[in-house]
Enzyme design. Structure first.
Site, PDB file in Angstrom:
ATOM      1  N   GLY A 240     -40.742 -46.831  58.840  1.00 20.67           N
ATOM      2  CA  GLY A 240     -39.759 -46.509  57.703  1.00 20.67           C
ATOM      3  C   GLY A 240     -40.439 -45.599  56.658  1.00 20.67           C
ATOM      4  N   GLU A 278     -44.860 -50.167  62.702  1.00 21.00           N
ATOM      5  CA  GLU A 278     -44.137 -49.448  63.544  1.00 21.00           C
ATOM      6  C   GLU A 278     -43.380 -47.926  63.010  1.00 21.00           C
ATOM      7  OE1 GLU A 278     -40.666 -52.109  63.947  1.00 21.00           O
ATOM      8  OE2 GLU A 278     -41.823 -53.463  65.147  1.00 21.00           O
ATOM      9  N   GLY A 280     -42.585 -44.156  63.019  1.00 29.00           N
ATOM     10  CA  GLY A 280     -42.105 -42.966  63.838  1.00 29.00           C
ATOM     11  C   GLY A 280     -42.341 -41.730  62.913  1.00 29.00           C
ATOM     12  N   ARG A 281     -41.331 -41.426  62.002  1.00 29.77           N
ATOM     13  CA  ARG A 281     -41.076 -40.505  61.396  1.00 29.77           C
ATOM     14  C   ARG A 281     -42.367 -39.823  60.712  1.00 29.77           C
ATOM     15  NH1 ARG A 281     -36.042 -38.783  59.163  1.00 29.77           N
ATOM     16  NH2 ARG A 281     -35.577 -41.119  59.583  1.00 29.77           N
ATOM     17  N   ARG A 317     -29.722 -33.892  62.902  1.00 31.65           N
ATOM     18  CA  ARG A 317     -29.641 -34.623  61.552  1.00 31.65           C
ATOM     19  C   ARG A 317     -28.785 -34.053  60.327  1.00 31.65           C
ATOM     20  NH1 ARG A 317     -33.809 -35.064  58.740  1.00 31.65           N
ATOM     21  NH2 ARG A 317     -33.463 -37.184  58.078  1.00 31.65           N
ATOM     22  N   TYR A 321     -26.319 -36.917  59.146  1.00 31.35           N
ATOM     23  CA  TYR A 321     -26.667 -37.708  57.723  1.00 31.35           C
ATOM     24  C   TYR A 321     -26.681 -36.694  56.742  1.00 31.35           C
ATOM     25  CZ  TYR A 321     -29.735 -40.132  61.255  1.00 31.35           C
ATOM     26  OH  TYR A 321     -30.281 -40.788  62.133  1.00 31.35           O
ATOM     27  N   CYS A 347     -18.640 -25.714  68.531  1.00 31.54           N
ATOM     28  CA  CYS A 347     -17.354 -25.606  68.045  1.00 31.54           C
ATOM     29  C   CYS A 347     -17.112 -26.791  67.218  1.00 31.54           C
ATOM     30  CB  CYS A 347     -16.253 -25.417  69.112  1.00 31.54           C
ATOM     31  SG  CYS A 347     -16.772 -24.043  70.170  1.00 31.54           S
ATOM     32  N   GLU A 348     -17.791 -27.008  66.189  1.00 30.96           N
ATOM     33  CA  GLU A 348     -17.595 -28.187  65.224  1.00 30.96           C
ATOM     34  C   GLU A 348     -17.824 -27.674  63.708  1.00 30.96           C
ATOM     35  OE1 GLU A 348     -16.998 -31.386  65.621  1.00 30.96           O
ATOM     36  OE2 GLU A 348     -17.094 -31.579  67.916  1.00 30.96           O
ATOM     37  N   TYR A 375     -36.864 -37.197  65.441  1.00 36.14           N
ATOM     38  CA  TYR A 375     -35.413 -37.511  65.311  1.00 36.14           C
ATOM     39  C   TYR A 375     -34.817 -35.993  65.587  1.00 36.14           C
ATOM     40  CZ  TYR A 375     -36.774 -42.224  63.761  1.00 36.14           C
ATOM     41  OH  TYR A 375     -37.239 -43.380  63.799  1.00 36.14           O
TER      42      TYR A 375
HETATM   43  C1  LIG Z   1     -36.741 -46.765  64.179  1.00 36.86           C
HETATM   44  C2  LIG Z   1     -37.620 -47.823  63.838  1.00 36.86           C
HETATM   45  C3  LIG Z   1     -38.817 -47.520  63.578  1.00 36.86           C
HETATM   46  C4  LIG Z   1     -39.544 -46.354  63.042  1.00 36.86           C
HETATM   47  O1  LIG Z   1     -38.882 -45.935  61.824  1.00 36.86           O
HETATM   48  P1  LIG Z   1     -39.405 -44.627  61.088  1.00 36.86           P
HETATM   49  O2  LIG Z   1     -38.552 -44.427  59.867  1.00 36.86           O
HETATM   50  O3  LIG Z   1     -39.371 -43.490  61.937  1.00 36.86           O
HETATM   51  O4  LIG Z   1     -40.839 -44.926  60.693  1.00 36.86           O
HETATM   52  C5  LIG Z   1     -39.480 -48.820  63.485  1.00 36.86           C
HETATM   53  N1  LIG Z   1     -39.102 -49.876  64.065  1.00 36.86           N
HETATM   54  C6  LIG Z   1     -37.960 -50.055  64.261  1.00 36.86           C
HETATM   55  C7  LIG Z   1     -37.497 -51.548  64.647  1.00 36.86           C
HETATM   56  C8  LIG Z   1     -36.949 -49.103  64.184  1.00 36.86           C
HETATM   57  O5  LIG Z   1     -35.761 -49.216  64.949  1.00 36.86           O
END
Ligand SMILES: *Cc1c(COP(=O)(O)O)cnc(C)c1O
Length: 420
Positions: A240, A278, A280-281, A317, A321, A347-348, A375
């Site tokens: 996150g 965990e 990602g981004r 995105r 959002y 077409c949106e 994403y």
């Molecule tokens: C999407 C997700 C992440 C990664 O979130 P980021 O904002 O990309 O770091 C980690 N854990 C869970 C359970 C998720 O659904």
């Protein structure tokens, strides 16, 4: 934020490769990633965790290209997956299943069996019925599923409602005040082995406070669990961490981890637990861009539009959002800048990539939509029967095609007419 990008002689380069030459060779729209940007983002987490029992997982839903997974697997990352498909992908890329955690609110039995067969590190379980189902599946296979409960700490991550997951009204996790009872129940089920506790409060979080608040809530639960005789092995703090798309100032990766470790050390109940993340981004978001070419410039009495060849199906995105991505010209032009909405051919009316951007641009020019590594391609679709873009990984002066551009025949190859 994008130090793998630079202006050389008036043309934007990715590492030492000109984006203009990439567009000419591979066409547009085109996703371009930097190997060093991905590796250094991961390394910053890994270094901040050095000397501690930590597993930094990569949430591969952010960008699940095999090449990206492979680079991170080689760097030592674990992986956070949310489907059986992602498990297949991770394994195909060479990930070690004993470093894979399986998240998600709707795991089905086939996915549970697949993950048990491969020996994933842990299931992050999000509901009581899922616990029962998982116990049954594991028991039938003569094994015990390693389980962590995803608790919902009810903290406001201060992010967009669609990417906030740690509030009571969200579908994610088990309510904080139910968690102790659910752990007790889980400890009686024959097919489970309780190994951890997990929380993930949302995405694109740019403050430390919500992470620390969630940690305190989880620590309180761990204390209660220990008192109840339930001893865990790990604490998973989710992902996150936000990135800078525009003018956000998220904590640096190392600052975030140091702050969390300092707080962990104030909670005696957490001593000795391995810590999982965990992310990602924050690993891939600023390591990629979407390269697109201007097809037309069009004016209405109200607005000026730059109609480009990338669209909401390639980068969802903004439409989903109202997310902001910086958009910069690849070729620096002289002349007066004007305000444009950067829109795609779909077409949106929601098909826009940027609004009211001040640019000096002509038909045929290339634009780079920045911070599109997370994403972006992962959320793309074939809406309007648009083949997905190709993906390129730049590695210093080397260029690798890591996903070919889709061809249109493949988009309807699985479809069948009915007779008569
Ligand atoms: C999407 C997700 C992440 C990664 O979130 P980021 O904002 O990309 O770091 C980690 N854990 C869970 C359970 C998720 O659904």
């Amino acid at each position: 934020m994008n130090d793998w990008l630079s202006d050389r002689n008036g043309t934007l380069h990715a590492e030492s490769v000109s984006l203009d030459s990439l567009a000419r060779q591979y066409g547009t729209p085109l996703y371009v990633y930097s190997r060093s940007a991905i590796e250094s983002a991961y390394a910053e987490f890994a270094q901040a965790a050095a000397g501690r029992k930590v597993l930094v997982c990569y949430a591969l839903k952010a960008n699940s290209n095999i090449a990206v997974i492979d680079l991170l697997a080689r760097a030592g990352a674990g992986f956070d997956i949310v489907s059986g498909g992602e498990l297949h992908r991770a394994l195909a890329a060479g990930a070690d299943p004993s470093k894979v955690v399986f998240s998600g609110v709707g795991k089905n039995e086939a996915e549970m069996r697949l993950a048990l067969e491969h020996g994933v590190r842990c299931f992050n379980v999000e509901s009581e019925p899922e616990l029962l189902r998982l116990s049954g599946v594991a028991a039938a296979m003569g094994t015990r599923a390693p389980v962590s409960l995803r608790v919902n700490p009810d903290v406001d991550a201060g992010t967009h409602p669609y990417i906030s997951t740690g509030l009571k009204q969200n579908k994610f996790g088990i309510a904080h005040d139910r968690a102790l009872d659910v752990y007790r129940q889980a400890s009686t089920l024959p097919g489970l082995k309780l190994v951890g506790i997990d929380c993930h409060i949302g995405s694109q979080i740019t403050e430390l406070a919500p992470f620390l608040a969630a940690l305190d809530k989880v620590a309180e639960l761990v204390t209660q669990l220990t008192d109840a005789g339930i001893q865990l092995e790990h604490l998973d703090l989710g992902g996150g961490l936000g990135i800078c798309y525009d003018d956000e100032t998220p904590p640096a990766r190392s600052v975030m981890l140091s702050a969390l470790f300092s707080r962990i050390d104030t909670h005696p109940a957490l001593a000795g637990l391995e810590v999982l993340f965990e992310f990602g981004r924050s690993i891939v978001g600023n390591a990629g861009l979407l390269l697109t070419r201007v097809e037309y410039l069009k004016s209405s009495p109200e607005k000026r539009f730059a109609i480009v060849d990338a669209a909401m199906n390639d980068l969802m995105r903004p439409a989903l959002y109202e997310a902001f991505h910086r958009i910069v010209p690849v070729l620096v032009r002289q002349g007066e800048a004007e305000l444009f909405d950067i829109v795609g051919p779909v077409c949106e009316s929601g098909d826009w990539l940027g609004r009211d951007r001040r640019l000096t641009v002509q038909e045929g020019d290339l634009l780079a939509v920045l911070s599109a590594g997370a994403y972006g391609m992962a959320m793309s679709s074939n809406y309007n029967t648009r083949p997905r873009p190709a993906e390129i990984m730049v590695d210093d002066g080397q260029v690798y095609l890591i996903r070919e551009r889709e061809n249109v025949e493949a988009l309807y190859a699985l479809e069948h007419r009915i007779p008569g």
